[in-house]
Design a protein around this motif. Structure first.
Motif, PDB file in Angstrom:
ATOM      1  N   LEU A  91      40.394  11.150  21.964  1.00  0.00           N
ATOM      2  CA  LEU A  91      40.890  11.751  23.192  1.00  0.00           C
ATOM      3  C   LEU A  91      39.805  11.784  24.270  1.00  0.00           C
ATOM      4  O   LEU A  91      40.093  11.802  25.455  1.00  0.00           O
ATOM      5  CB  LEU A  91      41.466  13.147  22.920  1.00  0.00           C
ATOM      6  CG  LEU A  91      42.739  13.129  22.055  1.00  0.00           C
ATOM      7  CD1 LEU A  91      43.446  14.462  22.092  1.00  0.00           C
ATOM      8  CD2 LEU A  91      43.718  12.037  22.457  1.00  0.00           C
ATOM      9  N   ALA A 112      39.993   9.171  26.943  1.00  0.00           N
ATOM     10  CA  ALA A 112      40.905   9.367  28.071  1.00  0.00           C
ATOM     11  C   ALA A 112      40.141   9.750  29.334  1.00  0.00           C
ATOM     12  O   ALA A 112      40.607   9.487  30.443  1.00  0.00           O
ATOM     13  CB  ALA A 112      41.931  10.439  27.728  1.00  0.00           C
ATOM     14  N   THR A 121      50.434  -0.148  34.730  1.00  0.00           N
ATOM     15  CA  THR A 121      50.714  -0.221  33.288  1.00  0.00           C
ATOM     16  C   THR A 121      49.583   0.407  32.486  1.00  0.00           C
ATOM     17  O   THR A 121      49.809   0.953  31.410  1.00  0.00           O
ATOM     18  CB  THR A 121      50.904  -1.677  32.821  1.00  0.00           C
ATOM     19  OG1 THR A 121      49.791  -2.449  33.252  1.00  0.00           O
ATOM     20  CG2 THR A 121      52.174  -2.265  33.379  1.00  0.00           C
ATOM     21  N   ILE A 180      48.000   3.065  33.324  1.00  0.00           N
ATOM     22  CA  ILE A 180      48.284   4.501  33.298  1.00  0.00           C
ATOM     23  C   ILE A 180      49.435   4.790  32.326  1.00  0.00           C
ATOM     24  O   ILE A 180      49.324   5.630  31.435  1.00  0.00           O
ATOM     25  CB  ILE A 180      48.634   5.020  34.710  1.00  0.00           C
ATOM     26  CG1 ILE A 180      47.408   4.936  35.621  1.00  0.00           C
ATOM     27  CG2 ILE A 180      49.139   6.459  34.636  1.00  0.00           C
ATOM     28  CD1 ILE A 180      47.685   5.274  37.065  1.00  0.00           C
ATOM     29  N   THR A 181      50.546   4.058  32.492  1.00  0.00           N
ATOM     30  CA  THR A 181      51.715   4.326  31.647  1.00  0.00           C
ATOM     31  C   THR A 181      51.368   4.179  30.173  1.00  0.00           C
ATOM     32  O   THR A 181      51.708   5.025  29.350  1.00  0.00           O
ATOM     33  CB  THR A 181      52.861   3.358  31.983  1.00  0.00           C
ATOM     34  OG1 THR A 181      53.051   3.354  33.391  1.00  0.00           O
ATOM     35  CG2 THR A 181      54.146   3.758  31.306  1.00  0.00           C
ATOM     36  N   LEU A 219      48.618   6.822  28.900  1.00  0.00           N
ATOM     37  CA  LEU A 219      49.063   8.202  28.691  1.00  0.00           C
ATOM     38  C   LEU A 219      49.663   8.402  27.300  1.00  0.00           C
ATOM     39  O   LEU A 219      49.432   9.426  26.659  1.00  0.00           O
ATOM     40  CB  LEU A 219      50.079   8.585  29.764  1.00  0.00           C
ATOM     41  CG  LEU A 219      49.463   8.903  31.125  1.00  0.00           C
ATOM     42  CD1 LEU A 219      50.542   9.035  32.184  1.00  0.00           C
ATOM     43  CD2 LEU A 219      48.639  10.180  31.065  1.00  0.00           C
ATOM     44  N   THR A 220      50.438   7.416  26.823  1.00  0.00           N
ATOM     45  CA  THR A 220      51.015   7.603  25.491  1.00  0.00           C
ATOM     46  C   THR A 220      49.933   7.561  24.418  1.00  0.00           C
ATOM     47  O   THR A 220      50.158   8.010  23.298  1.00  0.00           O
ATOM     48  CB  THR A 220      52.079   6.541  25.185  1.00  0.00           C
ATOM     49  OG1 THR A 220      51.535   5.263  25.483  1.00  0.00           O
ATOM     50  CG2 THR A 220      53.324   6.768  26.003  1.00  0.00           C
ATOM     51  N   ILE A 253      47.535   9.432  24.435  1.00  0.00           N
ATOM     52  CA  ILE A 253      47.227  10.841  24.164  1.00  0.00           C
ATOM     53  C   ILE A 253      48.079  11.341  22.993  1.00  0.00           C
ATOM     54  O   ILE A 253      47.652  12.174  22.208  1.00  0.00           O
ATOM     55  CB  ILE A 253      47.452  11.677  25.440  1.00  0.00           C
ATOM     56  CG1 ILE A 253      46.379  11.284  26.453  1.00  0.00           C
ATOM     57  CG2 ILE A 253      47.417  13.166  25.152  1.00  0.00           C
ATOM     58  CD1 ILE A 253      46.541  11.919  27.796  1.00  0.00           C
ATOM     59  N   ILE A 254      49.287  10.800  22.872  1.00  0.00           N
ATOM     60  CA  ILE A 254      50.137  11.182  21.742  1.00  0.00           C
ATOM     61  C   ILE A 254      49.653  10.506  20.458  1.00  0.00           C
ATOM     62  O   ILE A 254      49.458  11.156  19.432  1.00  0.00           O
ATOM     63  CB  ILE A 254      51.606  10.822  22.046  1.00  0.00           C
ATOM     64  CG1 ILE A 254      52.131  11.786  23.104  1.00  0.00           C
ATOM     65  CG2 ILE A 254      52.458  10.856  20.782  1.00  0.00           C
ATOM     66  CD1 ILE A 254      53.539  11.549  23.544  1.00  0.00           C
ATOM     67  N   ILE A 285      52.142  14.377  29.861  1.00  0.00           N
ATOM     68  CA  ILE A 285      51.891  12.993  30.276  1.00  0.00           C
ATOM     69  C   ILE A 285      52.931  12.533  31.294  1.00  0.00           C
ATOM     70  O   ILE A 285      52.619  11.754  32.179  1.00  0.00           O
ATOM     71  CB  ILE A 285      51.797  12.014  29.077  1.00  0.00           C
ATOM     72  CG1 ILE A 285      53.100  11.890  28.333  1.00  0.00           C
ATOM     73  CG2 ILE A 285      50.677  12.374  28.146  1.00  0.00           C
ATOM     74  CD1 ILE A 285      53.039  10.867  27.215  1.00  0.00           C
ATOM     75  N   GLN A 318      52.131  10.980  34.810  1.00  0.00           N
ATOM     76  CA  GLN A 318      52.744   9.681  35.089  1.00  0.00           C
ATOM     77  C   GLN A 318      53.456   9.696  36.442  1.00  0.00           C
ATOM     78  O   GLN A 318      53.248   8.829  37.285  1.00  0.00           O
ATOM     79  CB  GLN A 318      53.732   9.339  33.953  1.00  0.00           C
ATOM     80  CG  GLN A 318      54.724   8.227  34.241  1.00  0.00           C
ATOM     81  CD  GLN A 318      54.143   6.848  34.014  1.00  0.00           C
ATOM     82  OE1 GLN A 318      52.933   6.722  33.860  1.00  0.00           O
ATOM     83  NE2 GLN A 318      54.973   5.842  34.006  1.00  0.00           N
ATOM     84  N   GLN A 320      51.756   7.423  39.422  1.00  0.00           N
ATOM     85  CA  GLN A 320      52.488   6.220  39.815  1.00  0.00           C
ATOM     86  C   GLN A 320      52.936   6.331  41.268  1.00  0.00           C
ATOM     87  O   GLN A 320      52.906   5.355  42.017  1.00  0.00           O
ATOM     88  CB  GLN A 320      53.711   5.986  38.908  1.00  0.00           C
ATOM     89  CG  GLN A 320      53.387   5.768  37.442  1.00  0.00           C
ATOM     90  CD  GLN A 320      52.738   4.426  37.159  1.00  0.00           C
ATOM     91  OE1 GLN A 320      52.664   3.560  38.018  1.00  0.00           O
ATOM     92  NE2 GLN A 320      52.241   4.246  35.950  1.00  0.00           N
TER      93      GLN A 320
END
Lengths: 611, 363
Positions: A364, A367, A401, A403-404, A407-408, A410-411, B95, B99, B103
């Protein structure tokens, strides 16, 4: 135009001390066994694109199977033949082989060699002001070993028992035992040989890049004046040298387990009615070794793309990249952290849960530098004068992309949450967005931006726009829905989901994904056409079409051996003096020109800034 | 669904043709646009497309959550699953917030600052304060997430075994599962693949006194509200025991024993009758009915109507039939479980039977 004038002035100023290397080049020394970094860069790019075409075609084949499971199709008959698609229906072993080779080709052959190989070779000497790589010969060897490795990987598609099909991560015992899956026979042997060669070429390349960046920078090119592309490529090479040898050792141990009866990774196995003699090894050891490369590999793929983006965004925003030092620090932080997070691929592998905690923590942390980079990109756009060239669009797409997909992470990086989404489509969505699509966008951004430097001609911008927008919509269309089917607990690498009625309502989404995938793949043909057509018939490029500051645009359009006809230019400033105003803030430092090339000395009306 | 699909395809094709026609138009005018470098007109068009794209992205994200949000698994059927889901929803909320904001900024700036002749970019190279802020915010947020996650993780993974814990071995092989119950002594007998022989398919050591009362089954039955400790063993290659409804997963590794523990809290019956599952199963059966029509028309057999059962599936590529490696799980009341397990044959009984058979065949 005055940029060109300035550059010429600078060169004239240093006089014409020709470096005298003008021996006659034959076709073979110029195009095949070339030791010129620009040609080797192009060789890497074209080989990478060919491999990429094959890799993407494979993904379309298995996407068709996933959308319309076990239905016959002429596409399968055409590409797979009767052996792998009996009566036009894809066989399960063909499916597994396709996902395995798709992964291998895209990760290693396209996004490692095709991306960092191309741009390290092209840009390092040109942007640091060097005549060529430290060792041109080793550079040439690196490419040809890569070529050989590609040929071996492709030839494995045609062996009797089929290509490797244990997943691109080739976890033993599945990859070690031909009894467990047919692809683990000759196909796997060829896979391992190919990868061993690949690692060798990667090391040769990386060592060369490192030495070149450290030793061959031109006068005035201090490390803090390097363009961020070079920083990224340099650090990428270091990560490669640190982590690729570990994969080589894993591959060698696997070869020994397979062929010489050792038991590094095998123990207590009963298969096809027989107990194997192997005793005492552990597949978990292989997972550690594999991911010790495997995770840094993500950044080997991604950092060059981020470096390219930094350069392209700054140039096209007509602004300095925001927070240059923070960007460099982020690259270094990411590189360091990338080598101590591999365990997050193994939270449920059976390793000690305490290790899981440690790896959650380090994972983490990554990030943070990633967030800093994203914010810095967005701030670079702020109050810019954005020139919407195709390279710029792909760079903006990359940030999106990144960022998108990031972010996942983090999961997935959270050991607790990983328990239930591990190895589901959620993971597929995550890493395709964050490293697959992002790195591909970086590759495209680089190709659109440096095509004039590579081939002396321009790519058609309108085809570039079509290419970008359809790809942008398609990429999200393919990978965003995958998060949801992953959340439903749908495992990856399933040939069909029809054996679980619980997944029946996911079938429509799989159709949507496949349709997006087909459209996205088809629009890549526009790029291929543009690429090939422009090499021969593109508009002739000017010396500095994007009005950029870096040194590669001070070289002549026609490639010459040694890059600069006269003396190598000296550097007097960092590479991001875009839209810098004079002391009175009445105009740009050079009146009427919103950029100052790196080889232009400090002007009288200019304030010196420390970056 | 199909309508949406068609709309998407048509829209994409529309964009393609529109762009194509623009290219043709541009290629005809020729002279003014021959440099292949973006001009003001391109900047304007592409800027607007950036804005359009972020709108598309938002609509697509909203549509995804609306149409597919209910794909998320039903309420967790295990004690720790509740914590798992809470952490998951907090993370998703977080998140998605980031996001939506980032964006928007990205594409809005791309639109707002699209280039034009005479526009001057701001020379803005550094701002330590700003950078400090966006370093420290992720640090704080992530620190929170890490700490919360780690507490949950250690709660889940630190198994405290007491007398009440049911010990079950999950045995994986290409391509199926077996469960081995430890019997009255609640201790699993020793086992190794080298003992595999005839009916002793999971390789139990005959000489181990703890082994006699072990029971090997093809279904996994679990009593509700009682902690279960799973011990995983693989016969051949790596597998992964994935219990999606219980938010549990552990790899099954040949040569070592891995473990995972959870407490089932919802019986199969309760889950089947839950509002979520009734609706879901209806929907699934609707889909299956329609598919059956097609199948029957093609001369195939119709699909059976679906009734919900918990399942365990393999989630680590293990070979050709990886996609169909599953085991039914039944969570039931303690009494039902007891009567079910009493019916199962113990390893000792199996051995005895075998011996008797041998004797009778020898005579």
């Amino acid at each position: 135009m005055s940029a060109t004038a300035n550059a010429t002035v600078a060169q004239d100023h240093h006089g014409h001390d020709d470096h005298g290397h003008h021996h006659k080049e034959t076709f073979i020394t110029k195009y095949i066994f070339s030791q010129d970094h620009k040609m080797i860069g192009k060789q890497f790019l074209i080989t990478g694109l060919v491999m990429g075409t094959i890799g993407i075609l494979m993904s379309i084949l298995f996407r068709i199977q996933l959308a319309w499971p076990e239905e016959a199709s002429w596409v399968f008959e055409l590409f797979l033949g009767d052996k792998y698609a009996t009566d036009g229906v894809m066989n399960p072993d063909a499916y597994l082989a396709l996902v395995t080779i798709h992964g291998t080709i895209m990760v290693f052959f396209v996004l490692t060699a095709g991306l960092s190989g191309t741009f390290s070779n092209l840009l390092i000497p040109l942007q640091i002001g060097a005549r060529d790589m430290a060792s041109g010969f080793m550079n040439m060897l690196s490419y040809w070993i890569f070529f050989l490795s590609s040929v071996i990987m492709l030839s494995s598609l045609f062996v009797e028992s089929g290509p490797a099909s244990a997943g691109w991560t080739i976890y033993p015992p599945l990859s070690a035992l031909p009894e467990a899956i047919p692809g683990s026979g000759t196909g796997m042997t060829l896979w391992l040989v190919s990868m061993a060669l690949f690692i060798a070429q990667s090391l040769m390349g990386s060592l060369n890049y490192i030495v070149t960046v450290i030793n061959l920078r031109t006068e005035g090119m201090s490390m803090t004046r390097l363009p961020l592309t070079i920083w990224a490529l340099f650090v990428t090479a270091i990560i490669g040298v640190v982590s690729f040898p570990v994969l080589l050792s894993a591959a060698l141990m696997l070869i020994m387990d397979r062929s010489f009866g050792t038991s590094f990774f095998l123990s207590d196995i009963y298969i096809k009615g027989e107990v194997l003699a192997h005793q005492g090894g552990s597949p978990v050891l292989f997972e550690h070794l594999f991911w010790f490369l495997g995770h840094p590999e993500v950044y080997i793929v991604l950092l060059p793309a981020l470096g390219i983006t930094s350069e392209v965004i700054a140039t096209n925003s007509r602004k300095p990249i925001f927070g240059y030092r923070a960007m460099v620090a982020s690259i270094l932080a990411i590189a360091f952290l990338s080598t101590i997070v591999w365990g997050h691929h193994m939270f449920v592998s059976g390793m000690n849960p305490f290790l899981g905690s440690v790896f959650t923590f380090t994972t983490l942390l990554i990030a943070i530098p990633s967030a800093v980079k994203s914010f810095n990109y967005i701030t670079t756009l702020w109050k810019g004068n954005l020139q919407m060239n195709p390279g710029m669009l792909f760079s903006i797409g990359l940030v999106s992309t990144f960022i998108t997909g990031g972010l996942t992470g983090i999961i997935l990086g959270d050991s607790t949450l990983d328990i239930n989404v591990h190895d589901t489509y959620f993971v597929i969505a995550h890493f395709h967005l964050v490293m697959g699509i992002s790195a591909l966008y970086g590759l495209f951004a680089g190709v659109y931006h440096w095509f004039p430097k590579m081939f002396g001609r321009m790519l058609n911008k309108n085809l570039g726009y079509v290419h970008f927008w359809v790809t942008a919509v398609g990429a999200y269309g393919v990978f965003f829905p995958m998060h949801f089917i992953g959340m439903a607990g749908l495992p990856r690498r399933y040939y069909t989901n029809t054996n679980f009625p619980y997944f029946d309502d996911l079938a429509d989404v799989n159709v949507i994904i496949t349709i997006f995938a087909i459209i996205t793949a088809l629009v890549q043909l526009v790029f291929i056409y543009n690429f090939i057509h422009s090499i021969f018939f593109g508009k002739k490029a000017t010396q500095n079409p994007w009005n950029a500051t870096t040194l590669e645009w001070t070289t002549p359009v026609e490639h010459i051996h040694g890059n600069w006809p006269g003396k190598i230019p000296s550097v007097y400033r960092w590479s991001y003096d875009y839209s810098k105003l004079n002391k009175d803030e009445t105009d740009y430092v050079i009146a009427g020109q919103d950029f100052i090339p790196q080889n232009v000395p400090l002007q009288k009306n200019e304030e010196e800034l420390n970056h | 669904m199909t309508v949406f699909l068609i709309i998407v395809v048509i829209a994409l094709l529309g964009v393609t043709f529109w762009q194509m026609s623009k290219i043709l138009k541009l290629s005809k005018t020729g002279h003014e646009d021959s440099t292949q470098v973006a001009n003001d007109n391109d900047n304007k068009n592409q800027g607007y497309l950036m804005l359009g794209f972020v709108v598309f992205l938002y609509i697509f994200m909203i549509y995804s959550f609306w149409a597919w949000g209910d794909f998320y698994l039903p309420e967790p059927a295990s004690a720790h699953g509740v914590d798992y889901d809470r952490l998951m929803f907090i993370s998703i909320g977080l998140i998605m917030t980031v996001q939506v904001i980032t964006q928007f900024l990205l594409y809005f700036f791309a639109y707002k600052y699209k280039g034009a002749k005479g526009q001057r970019a701001l020379f803005y190279a550094d701002n330590d304060k700003l950078e400090f802020i966006w370093t420290i915010i992720p640090v704080i947020v992530l620190a929170g997430l890490i700490i919360y996650g780690l507490f949950t993780w250690s709660d889940i993974m630190n198994v405290e075994e007491d007398e009440d814990t049911l010990v079950v071995e999950i045995y994986a092989y290409q391509f199926g599962w077996k469960a081995r119950y430890s019997g009255d002594d609640n201790t699993l007998g020793k086992a190794n693949v080298r003992f595999i022989e005839g009916t002793n398919i999971v390789g139990i050591d005959k000489s181990d006194s703890y082994a006699k009362d072990d029971k090997v089954t093809t279904e996994l039955h679990l009593p509700v509200d009682r902690p279960v400790l799973f011990k995983f063993r693989s016969q051949d290659v790596l597998h992964s025991a994935y219990f999606p409804f219980f938010r549990a997963q552990m790899n099954v590794v040949p040569g070592m024993i891995t473990q995972f523990s959870f407490t089932p809290t919802i019986t199969s019956e309760e889950m089947r009758n839950s509002e979520f599952m009734v609706e879901k199963v209806n929907e699934l059966n609707q889909i299956r009915k329609e598919r059956s029509k097609e199948l029957v028309a093609n001369g195939d057999v119709a699909l059976d109507p679906y009734e919900f059962e918990y399942y365990l599936l393999c989630n680590k590529i293990c070979g050709i039939s990886h996609f169909n490696m599953q085991m039914k799980i039944v969570v039931e009341e303690e009494e039902d479980f007891n009567s079910w397990i009493a019916e199962q044959e113990s390893f000792g009984e199996t051995l005895k039977k075998e011996e008797e058979q041998k004797v009778s065949s020898n005579n």
